[in-house]
Design a protein around this motif. Structure first.
Motif, PDB file in Angstrom:
ATOM      1  N   TYR A 136      -2.210  -7.067  16.783  1.00  0.00           N
ATOM      2  CA  TYR A 136      -2.453  -6.221  15.610  1.00  0.00           C
ATOM      3  C   TYR A 136      -3.747  -5.417  15.777  1.00  0.00           C
ATOM      4  O   TYR A 136      -3.757  -4.188  15.569  1.00  0.00           O
ATOM      5  N   THR A 176      -2.081  -7.575  -0.704  1.00  0.00           N
ATOM      6  CA  THR A 176      -0.624  -7.541  -0.521  1.00  0.00           C
ATOM      7  C   THR A 176      -0.259  -8.825   0.226  1.00  0.00           C
ATOM      8  O   THR A 176      -1.140  -9.626   0.553  1.00  0.00           O
ATOM      9  N   VAL A 207      -6.660  -6.047   1.830  1.00  0.00           N
ATOM     10  CA  VAL A 207      -6.008  -5.490   0.638  1.00  0.00           C
ATOM     11  C   VAL A 207      -5.049  -6.534   0.075  1.00  0.00           C
ATOM     12  O   VAL A 207      -4.394  -7.265   0.826  1.00  0.00           O
ATOM     13  N   ILE A 244       0.835  -1.208   0.000  1.00  0.00           N
ATOM     14  CA  ILE A 244       0.000   0.000   0.000  1.00  0.00           C
ATOM     15  C   ILE A 244       0.870   1.257   0.000  1.00  0.00           C
ATOM     16  O   ILE A 244       0.574   2.234  -0.697  1.00  0.00           O
ATOM     17  N   ASP A 253      11.702   3.427   4.764  1.00  0.00           N
ATOM     18  CA  ASP A 253      11.414   1.997   4.910  1.00  0.00           C
ATOM     19  C   ASP A 253      12.702   1.279   5.293  1.00  0.00           C
ATOM     20  O   ASP A 253      13.798   1.772   5.019  1.00  0.00           O
ATOM     21  N   ASN A 286       2.400   4.820   7.522  1.00  0.00           N
ATOM     22  CA  ASN A 286       1.835   3.603   6.922  1.00  0.00           C
ATOM     23  C   ASN A 286       2.534   2.318   7.364  1.00  0.00           C
ATOM     24  O   ASN A 286       1.929   1.248   7.351  1.00  0.00           O
TER      25      ASN A 286
END
Ligand SMILES: NC(=O)c1ccc[n+]([C@@H]2O[C@H](COP(=O)([O-])OP(=O)(O)OC[C@H]3O[C@@H](n4cnc5c(N)ncnc54)[C@H](O)[C@@H]3O)[C@@H](O)[C@H]2O)c1
Length: 253
Positions: free
Chosen positions: A153, A188, A186, A17, A36, A88
């Motif tokens: 999570y 991924t 999503v 994402i 990242d 993100n």
């Protein structure tokens, strides 16, 4: 172009994402720093950079104070300002509270929640100096509804939802808007470890339509377009909000 000349940091921007958000921000005219741990962010930055648009990569662990400070200095040195912050980056370590070890709980909270506190702590003073800015936090449908064997999570995503409101309250007078996006499932690799507990990704996809009522996985670009909306003046009346881009997961039971 909705973000022409704006400057942005996107954490976790090297894949999934985050990568889609970087691509859409650049398409809308923004200069972007990709933060990242994955060094493939360097290749993405090289691919997207043009004469007019700066796209840079900074290797960053968003749960480390030193790394976050370094990232903010790097972004200011290279772009001159930070108009948009997209928090993100996250990890998804499955397990109920009995199944999870303590380190996995702490790691989830460090990377998913503390990172957003740290990024806010060091970016917001710059936005105040600049006279405003926009923060987009990545939350989840799990900010509203839990799932079995995903305790750390879902707790982290619940925390992000409330942190978004707290930040919105604290900085509205500084013209800083803070909202979160709450995606559903999503497409991924992020959910793969959790899916393994239920027979694997393909099995989970077969039954996805029972909960995600649009009947298909959401594509990263669909979330990225929501991020463009929240980062742009199109959403000028939004702050403290949670935008559900969840394919209907939370619509009913
Ligand atoms: N995929 C989904 O179904 C889904 C659903 C709801 C919410 N989300 C949220 O969307 C965001 C992105 O998820 P994704 O599906 O793209 O996952 P992904 O695993 O493809 O991307 C996450 C990125 O974060 C980076 N990252 C992880 N730890 C980091 C750290 N300590 N420092 C810096 N970077 C780090 C990873 O290297 C990776 O590039 C996450 O916040 C996730 O919770 C995803």
């Amino acid at each position: 172009m909705k973000l022409l000349g704006k400057t942005a940091i996107v954490t976790g921007g090297a894949r999934g994402i985050g990568e889609a958000i970087v691509r859409e921000f650049v398409a809308e005219g923004a200069h972007v720093v990709i933060a990242d741990l994955l060094e493939s962010g360097e290749d993405l930055a090289a691919e997207l950079s043009t004469e007019d648009i700066k796209v840079l990569y900074r290797k960053t662990d968003v749960s480390s104070t030193d790394h976050v400070k370094d990232l903010v200095h790097f972004a200011l040195d290279s772009l001159g300002s930070i108009d948009i912050l997209v928090n993100n980056a996250a990890v998804n370590i499955p397990g109920s509270v009995v199944e999870l070890d303590e380190e996995s709980w702490d790691k989830t909270m460090r990377i998913n929640v503390k990172s957003q506190f740290l990024m806010g702590k060091y970016v917001i003073p710059e936005m105040q100096r600049q006279g405003g800015g926009v923060v987009v936090n990545m939350a989840s449908a799990n900010s509203f509804v839990a799932e079995p064997r995903l305790s750390a999570y879902v707790a982290s995503k619940g925390a992000i939802h409330m942190l978004t409101k707290a930040m919105a309250l604290d900085y509205a007078r500084d013209h800083i808007r803070v909202n979160c996006i709450c995606p559903g499932w999503v497409d991924t690799t992020f959910n793969d470890a959790h899916a393994e507990l239920y027979g694997g990704r393909e099995k989970v996809l077969e039954g996805l339509g029972d909960v995600q009522i649009i009947g298909r996985p959401i594509q990263p670009r669909e979330i990225a377009r929501t991020a463009v909306f929240l980062a742009s003046d199109d959403s000028s009346a939004f702050t403290g909000g949670a935008l559900l881009a969840d394919g209907g997961i939370t619509a009913g039971i």
